[in-house]
Design a protein around this motif. Sequence first.
Motif, PDB file in Angstrom:
ATOM      1  N   THR A 195      93.202 113.204 -61.525  1.00 58.92           N
ATOM      2  CA  THR A 195      91.712 113.460 -60.864  1.00 58.92           C
ATOM      3  C   THR A 195      92.060 114.140 -59.711  1.00 58.92           C
ATOM      4  N   ILE A 196      91.416 115.371 -59.680  1.00 59.39           N
ATOM      5  CA  ILE A 196      91.265 116.342 -58.466  1.00 59.39           C
ATOM      6  C   ILE A 196      90.011 116.349 -57.827  1.00 59.39           C
ATOM      7  N   MET A 197      88.846 115.827 -58.265  1.00 60.87           N
ATOM      8  CA  MET A 197      87.745 115.707 -57.375  1.00 60.87           C
ATOM      9  C   MET A 197      87.033 114.380 -58.036  1.00 60.87           C
ATOM     10  N   SER A 198      86.805 113.519 -57.138  1.00 58.90           N
ATOM     11  CA  SER A 198      86.084 112.111 -57.506  1.00 58.90           C
ATOM     12  C   SER A 198      84.567 112.631 -57.727  1.00 58.90           C
ATOM     13  N   SER A 199      83.895 111.519 -58.190  1.00 56.55           N
ATOM     14  CA  SER A 199      82.453 111.779 -58.481  1.00 56.55           C
ATOM     15  C   SER A 199      81.795 112.187 -57.343  1.00 56.55           C
ATOM     16  N   THR A 200      81.021 113.436 -57.369  1.00 62.31           N
ATOM     17  CA  THR A 200      80.199 114.025 -56.316  1.00 62.31           C
ATOM     18  C   THR A 200      79.021 114.737 -56.929  1.00 62.31           C
ATOM     19  N   ASP A 201      78.255 115.437 -55.917  1.00 63.71           N
ATOM     20  CA  ASP A 201      77.076 116.116 -56.324  1.00 63.71           C
ATOM     21  C   ASP A 201      77.606 117.680 -56.385  1.00 63.71           C
ATOM     22  N   GLY A 202      76.925 118.407 -57.310  1.00 63.35           N
ATOM     23  CA  GLY A 202      76.877 119.703 -57.648  1.00 63.35           C
ATOM     24  C   GLY A 202      75.664 120.119 -58.526  1.00 63.35           C
ATOM     25  N   ILE A 203      75.767 121.317 -58.866  1.00 68.65           N
ATOM     26  CA  ILE A 203      74.834 122.115 -59.739  1.00 68.65           C
ATOM     27  C   ILE A 203      75.366 122.426 -60.917  1.00 68.65           C
ATOM     28  N   VAL A 204      74.439 123.112 -61.891  1.00 67.49           N
ATOM     29  CA  VAL A 204      74.697 123.719 -63.302  1.00 67.49           C
ATOM     30  C   VAL A 204      73.781 125.015 -63.038  1.00 67.49           C
ATOM     31  N   ASP A 205      74.381 126.076 -63.109  1.00 71.73           N
ATOM     32  CA  ASP A 205      73.800 127.429 -62.923  1.00 71.73           C
ATOM     33  C   ASP A 205      74.081 128.475 -63.772  1.00 71.73           C
ATOM     34  N   THR A 206      73.073 129.192 -64.449  1.00 76.56           N
ATOM     35  CA  THR A 206      73.482 130.275 -65.093  1.00 76.56           C
ATOM     36  C   THR A 206      73.563 131.509 -64.255  1.00 76.56           C
ATOM     37  N   GLY A 207      73.143 131.641 -63.040  1.00 79.24           N
ATOM     38  CA  GLY A 207      73.410 132.680 -62.136  1.00 79.24           C
ATOM     39  C   GLY A 207      74.802 132.906 -61.485  1.00 79.24           C
ATOM     40  N   THR A 208      75.689 131.875 -61.846  1.00 79.79           N
ATOM     41  CA  THR A 208      77.060 131.832 -61.320  1.00 79.79           C
ATOM     42  C   THR A 208      78.251 132.230 -62.302  1.00 79.79           C
ATOM     43  N   THR A 209      79.079 133.376 -61.918  1.00 80.38           N
ATOM     44  CA  THR A 209      80.039 133.926 -62.864  1.00 80.38           C
ATOM     45  C   THR A 209      81.119 132.944 -63.166  1.00 80.38           C
TER      46      THR A 209
END
Length: 404
Positions: free
Chosen positions: A266-280
């Motif tokens: 595990t390198i990142m435990s459960s946390t918040d972020g986004i799903v985004d078509t505008g990020t390469t």
Amino acid sequence: MFPTVSLLTTILLAFSITVSSVEVSNSPITLPIARRLNVSDGIINLLQRDKARMAALRDSSLSHAGLGTSISNVGNSYLLAVGVGSPPKTYNLIVDTGSSNTWIGAGTPYVKTKTSVNTGRAVSVGYGSGFFSGTEYLDTVTLGQGLTIPHQSIGVASSSSGFAGVDGILGMGPVDLTLDTLTKEPKTTIPTVTDSLHSQGTIQREVFSISFEPTNSQPVTNGELTFGETDAHKYTGAITYTPITTGQTASNYWGIKESISYGSTTIMSSTDGIVDTGTTFIFIATDAYKKYKSATGGIPDSATGLLRVSSSQYKALKNLNFHIGGETYTLTPNAQLWPRALNTYIGGASKAMYLVVSDIDSANGPGFDFVNGYPFLERFYSVFDATNSRIGFATTAYTNSEIN
């Protein structure tokens, strides 16, 4: 690119996660979208553009003085030909799940027709790599056969910056991201195109889905946007849903909870972020990035800013696993590579191997710890469901493709 306050980031109800296929009609309303690297100014630093995007997505202070915040990575765009007016004139707009305002006039000038109505209301959106400001119009917007929206609110730019080579943005984010973008009418929102399609009864649910295919060509039509439902031909197995997160920052966008493992670690435990078509690229919190960098042996490349690995390091790469809503979505070693055929467009060596995972430049914990950008979306079918406050994912025929 959601205006908190895209390039090429609300809904807060929580519910139990379900695993099922979405009901599909016999005739999904599906439109082609094309990926294009904008090389009009020569080599493009896509990582730098993404970094500017990350900073603005996290910075709610840009909303002060009546500016909605969005980011557009115009260096790597996903375009849809959109008709405006009657008869319609075509504008090439960035399909952006990270923002919600639809506007035109950055390139092709707006042509008024018999359906054009000037509301007289000023509209403005600030972007990490530019801005637009102008006037709100109501006009007929045609997205494709059977997808005509009369009296749709659009921004018509009188000035804009950072959008060379495109005509504007088709905002696909939650409607709350339009809040305060009418500069003289604070606390006012503007209906999005998905909003309007639902309210006029064209689609039964306020939902859209996106299919990308991995590609090492440019430009190329390698995506599809489906309104109101999903296209069963574009995914395999079942769609698994996860609720929109209630985390402070990510909840303003298409935000979810996830954890990440590299191999079995595990390198990142459960946390918040986004799903985004505008990020390469894919961005993860600094502490997780350091673990990934150490595990892969990647060395930051001075020309591109991406991690570069040798052939032997590539052969030793392990799967990168995204744990979302009880399911695991795996990026194979090949899926972790930038397409080598496109290396020269970003200033890289032609045969070098660059990883698509980068540092979001903040430690884990601020409520915005990752962005699942294009490398994730090209391997998994995605469903953005505002009606049920959730996002769904499914595998595709390209999930394990060896294209890079």
